[in-house]
Scaffold this motif. Structure first.
Motif, PDB file in Angstrom:
ATOM      1  N   LEU B  12      -1.167  12.197  -3.451  1.00 44.79           N
ATOM      2  CA  LEU B  12      -1.402  12.738  -4.783  1.00 44.79           C
ATOM      3  C   LEU B  12      -2.885  13.012  -4.940  1.00 44.79           C
ATOM      4  O   LEU B  12      -3.715  12.137  -4.670  1.00 44.79           O
ATOM      5  CB  LEU B  12      -0.917  11.745  -5.844  1.00 44.79           C
ATOM      6  CG  LEU B  12      -1.023  12.165  -7.311  1.00 44.79           C
ATOM      7  CD1 LEU B  12       0.106  11.548  -8.104  1.00 44.79           C
ATOM      8  CD2 LEU B  12      -2.345  11.773  -7.920  1.00 44.79           C
ATOM      9  N   THR B  13      -3.208  14.228  -5.353  1.00 42.42           N
ATOM     10  CA  THR B  13      -4.608  14.580  -5.602  1.00 42.42           C
ATOM     11  C   THR B  13      -4.758  14.934  -7.069  1.00 42.42           C
ATOM     12  O   THR B  13      -3.945  15.673  -7.625  1.00 42.42           O
ATOM     13  CB  THR B  13      -5.021  15.791  -4.743  1.00 42.42           C
ATOM     14  OG1 THR B  13      -4.287  15.741  -3.527  1.00 42.42           O
ATOM     15  CG2 THR B  13      -6.489  15.755  -4.424  1.00 42.42           C
ATOM     16  N   LEU B  14      -5.782  14.383  -7.693  1.00 44.00           N
ATOM     17  CA  LEU B  14      -6.047  14.672  -9.103  1.00 44.00           C
ATOM     18  C   LEU B  14      -7.534  14.956  -9.242  1.00 44.00           C
ATOM     19  O   LEU B  14      -8.363  14.123  -8.892  1.00 44.00           O
ATOM     20  CB  LEU B  14      -5.643  13.475  -9.973  1.00 44.00           C
ATOM     21  CG  LEU B  14      -5.808  13.642 -11.478  1.00 44.00           C
ATOM     22  CD1 LEU B  14      -4.861  14.674 -12.035  1.00 44.00           C
ATOM     23  CD2 LEU B  14      -5.581  12.301 -12.174  1.00 44.00           C
ATOM     24  N   LYS B  15      -7.851  16.141  -9.749  1.00 41.42           N
ATOM     25  CA  LYS B  15      -9.246  16.564  -9.926  1.00 41.42           C
ATOM     26  C   LYS B  15     -10.049  16.346  -8.640  1.00 41.42           C
ATOM     27  O   LYS B  15     -11.144  15.779  -8.650  1.00 41.42           O
ATOM     28  CB  LYS B  15      -9.903  15.794 -11.069  1.00 41.42           C
ATOM     29  CG  LYS B  15      -9.344  16.170 -12.425  1.00 41.42           C
ATOM     30  CD  LYS B  15      -9.977  15.359 -13.525  1.00 41.42           C
ATOM     31  CE  LYS B  15      -9.277  15.608 -14.853  1.00 41.42           C
ATOM     32  NZ  LYS B  15      -9.336  14.462 -15.737  1.00 41.42           N
ATOM     33  N   ARG B  48       5.325   6.572 -10.823  1.00 36.33           N
ATOM     34  CA  ARG B  48       5.414   7.771 -11.658  1.00 36.33           C
ATOM     35  C   ARG B  48       5.648   9.025 -10.811  1.00 36.33           C
ATOM     36  O   ARG B  48       6.267   9.977 -11.283  1.00 36.33           O
ATOM     37  CB  ARG B  48       4.147   7.923 -12.507  1.00 36.33           C
ATOM     38  CG  ARG B  48       4.118   6.949 -13.689  1.00 36.33           C
ATOM     39  CD  ARG B  48       2.887   7.131 -14.542  1.00 36.33           C
ATOM     40  NE  ARG B  48       2.834   8.467 -15.148  1.00 36.33           N
ATOM     41  CZ  ARG B  48       1.879   8.848 -15.999  1.00 36.33           C
ATOM     42  NH1 ARG B  48       0.925   8.005 -16.329  1.00 36.33           N
ATOM     43  NH2 ARG B  48       1.887  10.060 -16.507  1.00 36.33           N
ATOM     44  N   SER B  49       5.123   9.014  -9.579  1.00 37.84           N
ATOM     45  CA  SER B  49       5.315  10.184  -8.718  1.00 37.84           C
ATOM     46  C   SER B  49       6.766  10.310  -8.278  1.00 37.84           C
ATOM     47  O   SER B  49       7.287  11.414  -8.138  1.00 37.84           O
ATOM     48  CB  SER B  49       4.411  10.090  -7.490  1.00 37.84           C
ATOM     49  OG  SER B  49       3.069  10.044  -7.889  1.00 37.84           O
ATOM     50  N   ILE B  50       7.426   9.165  -8.072  1.00 35.13           N
ATOM     51  CA  ILE B  50       8.822   9.203  -7.628  1.00 35.13           C
ATOM     52  C   ILE B  50       9.691   9.924  -8.652  1.00 35.13           C
ATOM     53  O   ILE B  50      10.541  10.734  -8.312  1.00 35.13           O
ATOM     54  CB  ILE B  50       9.356   7.765  -7.381  1.00 35.13           C
ATOM     55  CG1 ILE B  50       8.623   7.131  -6.199  1.00 35.13           C
ATOM     56  CG2 ILE B  50      10.859   7.778  -7.138  1.00 35.13           C
ATOM     57  CD1 ILE B  50       8.915   5.658  -6.023  1.00 35.13           C
ATOM     58  N   ILE B  51       9.442   9.653  -9.947  1.00 29.64           N
ATOM     59  CA  ILE B  51      10.270  10.276 -10.975  1.00 29.64           C
ATOM     60  C   ILE B  51       9.706  11.623 -11.415  1.00 29.64           C
ATOM     61  O   ILE B  51      10.197  12.227 -12.361  1.00 29.64           O
ATOM     62  CB  ILE B  51      10.438   9.355 -12.209  1.00 29.64           C
ATOM     63  CG1 ILE B  51       9.069   8.928 -12.743  1.00 29.64           C
ATOM     64  CG2 ILE B  51      11.283   8.153 -11.870  1.00 29.64           C
ATOM     65  CD1 ILE B  51       9.117   8.314 -14.116  1.00 29.64           C
ATOM     66  N   HIS B  59      -1.531  16.866  -8.141  1.00 32.35           N
ATOM     67  CA  HIS B  59      -0.860  17.673  -7.125  1.00 32.35           C
ATOM     68  C   HIS B  59      -0.216  16.741  -6.101  1.00 32.35           C
ATOM     69  O   HIS B  59      -0.881  15.903  -5.513  1.00 32.35           O
ATOM     70  CB  HIS B  59      -1.877  18.593  -6.453  1.00 32.35           C
ATOM     71  CG  HIS B  59      -1.257  19.467  -5.407  1.00 32.35           C
ATOM     72  ND1 HIS B  59      -0.362  20.471  -5.720  1.00 32.35           N
ATOM     73  CD2 HIS B  59      -1.388  19.472  -4.064  1.00 32.35           C
ATOM     74  CE1 HIS B  59       0.021  21.056  -4.609  1.00 32.35           C
ATOM     75  NE2 HIS B  59      -0.575  20.475  -3.584  1.00 32.35           N
ATOM     76  N   LEU B  60       1.121  16.890  -5.923  1.00 34.45           N
ATOM     77  CA  LEU B  60       1.860  15.982  -5.041  1.00 34.45           C
ATOM     78  C   LEU B  60       2.258  16.688  -3.754  1.00 34.45           C
ATOM     79  O   LEU B  60       2.706  17.840  -3.784  1.00 34.45           O
ATOM     80  CB  LEU B  60       3.142  15.507  -5.731  1.00 34.45           C
ATOM     81  CG  LEU B  60       3.008  14.454  -6.825  1.00 34.45           C
ATOM     82  CD1 LEU B  60       4.326  14.327  -7.571  1.00 34.45           C
ATOM     83  CD2 LEU B  60       2.624  13.124  -6.229  1.00 34.45           C
ATOM     84  N   THR B  61       2.113  16.002  -2.631  1.00 36.83           N
ATOM     85  CA  THR B  61       2.659  16.515  -1.375  1.00 36.83           C
ATOM     86  C   THR B  61       3.413  15.386  -0.688  1.00 36.83           C
ATOM     87  O   THR B  61       3.272  14.218  -1.053  1.00 36.83           O
ATOM     88  CB  THR B  61       1.550  17.006  -0.423  1.00 36.83           C
ATOM     89  OG1 THR B  61       0.626  15.941  -0.230  1.00 36.83           O
ATOM     90  CG2 THR B  61       0.823  18.216  -0.979  1.00 36.83           C
ATOM     91  N   GLY B  62       4.193  15.741   0.338  1.00 33.95           N
ATOM     92  CA  GLY B  62       4.949  14.736   1.068  1.00 33.95           C
ATOM     93  C   GLY B  62       6.419  14.879   0.796  1.00 33.95           C
ATOM     94  O   GLY B  62       6.882  15.924   0.318  1.00 33.95           O
ATOM     95  N   ASN B  63       7.149  13.831   1.067  1.00 37.87           N
ATOM     96  CA  ASN B  63       8.587  13.912   0.958  1.00 37.87           C
ATOM     97  C   ASN B  63       9.144  12.651   0.306  1.00 37.87           C
ATOM     98  O   ASN B  63       8.878  11.539   0.746  1.00 37.87           O
ATOM     99  CB  ASN B  63       9.185  14.088   2.367  1.00 37.87           C
ATOM    100  CG  ASN B  63      10.619  14.534   2.297  1.00 37.87           C
ATOM    101  OD1 ASN B  63      11.122  14.883   1.220  1.00 37.87           O
ATOM    102  ND2 ASN B  63      11.289  14.498   3.434  1.00 37.87           N
ATOM    103  N   VAL B  64       9.883  12.828  -0.791  1.00 39.77           N
ATOM    104  CA  VAL B  64      10.561  11.700  -1.426  1.00 39.77           C
ATOM    105  C   VAL B  64      12.052  11.993  -1.375  1.00 39.77           C
ATOM    106  O   VAL B  64      12.542  12.876  -2.075  1.00 39.77           O
ATOM    107  CB  VAL B  64      10.100  11.524  -2.892  1.00 39.77           C
ATOM    108  CG1 VAL B  64      10.871  10.381  -3.543  1.00 39.77           C
ATOM    109  CG2 VAL B  64       8.611  11.254  -2.958  1.00 39.77           C
ATOM    110  N   LEU B  65      12.756  11.285  -0.517  1.00 38.95           N
ATOM    111  CA  LEU B  65      14.182  11.506  -0.357  1.00 38.95           C
ATOM    112  C   LEU B  65      14.928  10.424  -1.136  1.00 38.95           C
ATOM    113  O   LEU B  65      14.824   9.238  -0.815  1.00 38.95           O
ATOM    114  CB  LEU B  65      14.528  11.439   1.134  1.00 38.95           C
ATOM    115  CG  LEU B  65      15.727  12.257   1.586  1.00 38.95           C
ATOM    116  CD1 LEU B  65      15.493  13.734   1.342  1.00 38.95           C
ATOM    117  CD2 LEU B  65      16.013  11.988   3.059  1.00 38.95           C
TER     118      LEU B  65
END
Lengths: 312, 511
Positions: B12-15, B48-51, B59-65
């Motif tokens: 996760l990248t923020l600013k 919070r990123s999972i939901i 900005h989110l990258t990667g994989n949440v299965l």
């Protein structure tokens, strides 16, 4: 709950009492002798004395205060010395102009301001939000009598859509309403801007709260979370501003009614001040004060119904 | 067994700042994973990123299965169908997570109607079942109670009821017990274990408190600066803890053996204090004495009267009966509060805040500045902290500044109300060391209020255990903790993870 309402009611009556005493003393410390003003500077001393006696001005101040309060309680607001009719009758004639004007303005302000604020909050920091912010800034900066003249110039003189001023009574309702449209818009514009800004700010503050995140976590969409949770919470602060606005709108009629030649309370009090018609000035002042206090009381009651935290 | 949740390379990248970096987690149905880390490590962000509800602009990258669906590729509308139905969330601060204008019951009805489209009556029936499953007290009518009208523990159960109402497959719990006292924490953990075992719900518990969630979880993952740095099963943790987890566990143990009883003159004596709050007894016949250079620990659950006692000692409230005698007049009393960010004016520099107690003394600005610098040094902060604002310093530094403010006019008594409860475990022991040092150096008398026996053990010479406004046990700290006489003290000792030696053996389900 009932105890709270009774407590507010007592506070409401106390404010009214204090206000009436204040109005009495404010008029008392005004320079000039009312009797002298009526008769002019070349009046004979014995006529002056007779009039002072007739008006009760030779009584001690405490007696007159008690008399004033007693008359207020019986609804007797005294006689206007310029029109020679009871002040209550005058108010009764003028209220059907000013009250609808204030109500239409408030309605306009709500209908324009609140959705504007909601849209701005939903599109926060996007162009729509910026547009709303710039527009409200401009509306707040424009003096409303100037806006009124601008509206008359465009819609009455150039386009001939609406009358430029005057009011011919409620017998012809479409005419009456069209006479009130421009003044109502002029009065409502800055108020709508205030409402839009307050709504936006209150919403944005609430949207950052954890309970909105929690609502989203329950599966609500962003707009459902806004309308179900952020908006009701934001309405508490918007409501208190609306209460303040109503009294502002009533008072705002003083300028606007003069621009549009509307025979309302605003024009009445304006002329009464010029003619030193103190009975009218104090009567209308009391009415404005009382309506402000009543509206504040109603706002408090509504807040009590909306917000369970206030009902302890 | 196939995974319910498989997170790979989540970043996760923020600013422009990378706050999550290649996070990997793997969770099976019915299992509980504990995500441990200090504040700012990214543990709540992970949840919070999972939901799909990260902070704005992230900005989110990667994989949440999750359940064979790739969550990061779903639209917000699709995620709305999952949130609250297949994934439930329990937030840390239950006082902020409820809409203040809505009843508790309606908070549970809302997602039921939203997701299933049931009519209100059917949804109410389901909501009541959820409340039962979450062990919400049956004698409280959730449909006529608003969030501010029930206790923190009850709100937390209500929030769990919201989260499990639609029998989710995954439950995310973000610091679910941090705001609660130890006995409530133990029962909430018990409930989580039951939900995992009986309903097969997989649970991610986010916490900064390693000993506490070691009691609960099957797995522990340590997150630091947005990366999962160590991972282990809880059973391995006891036998063969990875180095960083072992170090964190050591530092979260009480940092000292209890200081001995001090034998000096009495500075403050309270006799038979009583107080009523809304016609309920908040204090009932409370007596104690405080000596020079002594730290008196007052422990008890929320509602036991600890904070009321602090208000009376500091003169913020007048007792209904009894009296309070100080050995000297004037007796200077200063107070340190739980949340330093709340007790420091955000628009003042730390220096301005620290100077405030000196307002009664006429001092020239340079003398004042010197006193501020001295006070900062005494709490282990550099002089340049005087020019910083609260938001520019960490929680631990802010609490040090709050202590500097409290000691700048050389008080006789320092009252500390949960001074380390809002701090990370590592910072906690530093602050406790600082307080202990101040006590020894200046013979400062301290009243230390806490719900955490582990904390009290490290700092208090003498202990006062309070329950429902009464002192139920009193004595030297070591004696009280080693051999609690009163049933309530025993329950507190039992429920305290830092004191419980069997901490790493997950306790069997009660009942």
């Amino acid at each position: 709950m009932w105890i709270l309402i009774i407590r507010r009611l007592v506070g409401f009556l106390a404010t009214l009492a204090v206000a009436s005493i204040l109005v009495f003393f404010l008029l008392e410390i005004l320079p000039g002798d009312p009797a002298q003003l009526i008769l002019g500077t070349d009046a004979r001393p014995d006529t002056l004395l007779a009039l002072r006696h007739e008006m009760g001005l030779d009584q001690p101040i405490l007696t007159r205060l008690l008399q004033w309060i007693g008359e207020l309680l019986t609804g007797n607001l005294g006689m206007s010395h310029t029109y020679h009719v009871p002040v209550a009758t005058l108010i009764g004639e003028r209220l059907p102009v000013s009250l609808p004007l204030a109500l239409i303005s408030l309605l306009l302000a709500i209908v324009i301001g609140i959705p504007g604020g909601i849209l701005a909050a939903m599109r926060r920091d996007k162009w729509l939000d910026r547009a709303v912010r710039v527009k409200t800034q401009i509306l707040l900066a424009i003096p409303n009598f100037w806006l009124a003249m601008l509206l008359v110039f465009v819609f009455a003189i150039t386009l001939h859509w609406l009358p430029a001023g005057g009011f011919s009574g409620w017998r012809n309702i479409p005419n009456a309403i069209s006479a009130l449209v421009l003044p109502a818009v002029a009065l409502a514009a800055p108020q709508a801007a205030i409402l839009a800004r307050v709504t936006r700010a209150a919403l944005i503050e609430n949207l950052d709260d954890v309970f909105i995140l929690a609502a989203r976590a329950r599966g609500l969409t962003a707009s459902a979370a806004l309308f179900r949770h952020a908006l009701p919470n934001a309405m508490i602060s918007v409501l208190s501003i609306m209460g303040l606005q109503f009294s502002f709108l009533l008072a705002g009629t003083i300028i606007i009614e003069n621009v549009f030649y509307l025979p309302g309370l605003g024009r009445l009090i304006f002329q009464a001040v010029n003619q030193r018609d103190l009975a009218v000035v104090s009567g209308v002042s009391m009415l404005l004060i009382a309506s402000t206090i009543v509206v504040t009381f109603l706002v408090d009651l509504t807040a009590l119904i909306i917000d369970p935290r206030l009902r302890r | 067994m196939t995974a319910l949740l498989d997170i790979n390379g989540l970043s996760l990248t923020l600013k422009g700042r990378r706050l999550l970096d290649d996070v990997r987690l793997h969770l099976e149905p019915g299992k509980i994973i504990g995500l441990v880390g200090a504040s700012g490590s990214g543990k709540s962000l992970t949840a919070r990123s999972i939901i799909g509800l990260p902070p704005k602009g992230a900005h989110l990258t990667g994989n949440v299965l999750f359940d064979d669906r790739s969550l990061l590729t779903l639209s917000d509308d699709e995620l709305c169908h999952l949130r609250g139905r297949d994934i439930g969330i329990v937030f840390q601060d239950s006082s902020a997570a409820f809409d203040p204008l809505m009843t508790i019951g309606d908070h549970i009805v809302e997602p039921i109607r939203w997701h299933l489209g049931l009519d209100r009556d059917a949804a109410v029936v389901m909501a009541k079942q959820a409340l039962d499953r979450a062990e919400f007290p049956a004698n409280i009518d959730a449909f006529h109670r608003y969030p501010h009208e029930i206790s923190g523990g009850q709100r937390q159960r209500a929030m769990i009821a919201v989260a499990i109402a639609l029998s989710p497959k995954l439950l995310l719990a973000d610091e679910p017990t941090t705001a609660l006292d130890v006995t409530t924490e133990a029962s909430i953990f018990n409930l989580f274990r039951k939900l995992a075992r009986e309903e097969g719900i997989a649970i991610i518990v986010v916490s900064h408190d390693l000993p506490a969630i070691a009691m609960l979880s099957d797995h522990i993952a340590l997150i630091e600066a947005g990366r999962i740095v160590e991972e282990t099963t809880t059973s391995d943790l006891m036998a063969d803890a990875p180095p960083r987890l072992a170090a964190i566990f050591a530092s979260s143990q009480p940092h000292d053996a209890s200081p001995a009883r001090v034998d000096s003159d009495i500075i403050l004596r309270a006799s038979h204090l009583s107080f009523e709050y809304r016609h309920k007894k908040a204090l009932d016949d409370v007596s104690f004495s405080l000596r020079y250079g002594e730290c008196l620990g007052i422990v008890g659950q929320s509602g036991s009267g600890k904070s009321t006692l602090a208000r009376i000692i500091t003169g913020l409230a007048t007792p209904l009966g009894g009296n309070l005698e100080a050995a000297k007049t004037p007796c200077r009393i200063q107070m340190v509060f739980q949340d330093p960010m709340g007790s420091l004016n955000p628009r003042w520099t730390l220096g301005q805040s620290i100077t405030e107690p000196l307002h009664t003394e006429r001092l020239d600005p340079s003398t004042k500045m010197q006193r501020v610098i001295n006070a900062l040094q005494e709490v282990g902060l550099d002089a340049d902290f005087a020019h910083r604002y609260p938001h520019q310093v960490s929680g631990g530094q802010a609490q040090r500044a709050a202590i500097a403010r409290a000691i700048i006019n050389r008080p006789d008594i320092l009252v500390l109300d949960e001074p380390v409860s809002a701090l990370d475990i590592g910072v906690r022991s530093q602050i406790l060391d600082l307080l202990d040092d101040l006590r020894r150096r200046y013979g400062l008398a301290m009243i230390f209020i806490t719900h955490d026996l582990g904390v009290a053990r490290g700092i208090a010479n003498h202990l006062l255990v309070m329950q429902q406004g009464r002192v139920v046990e009193e004595g030297a700290t070591a004696t009280v903790l080693a051999d609690p006489k009163h049933a309530y003290t025993r329950a507190l000792v039992e429920a305290s993870p830092a004191l419980n030696h069997k901490v790493f053996a997950p306790r069997p389900l009660e009942g």
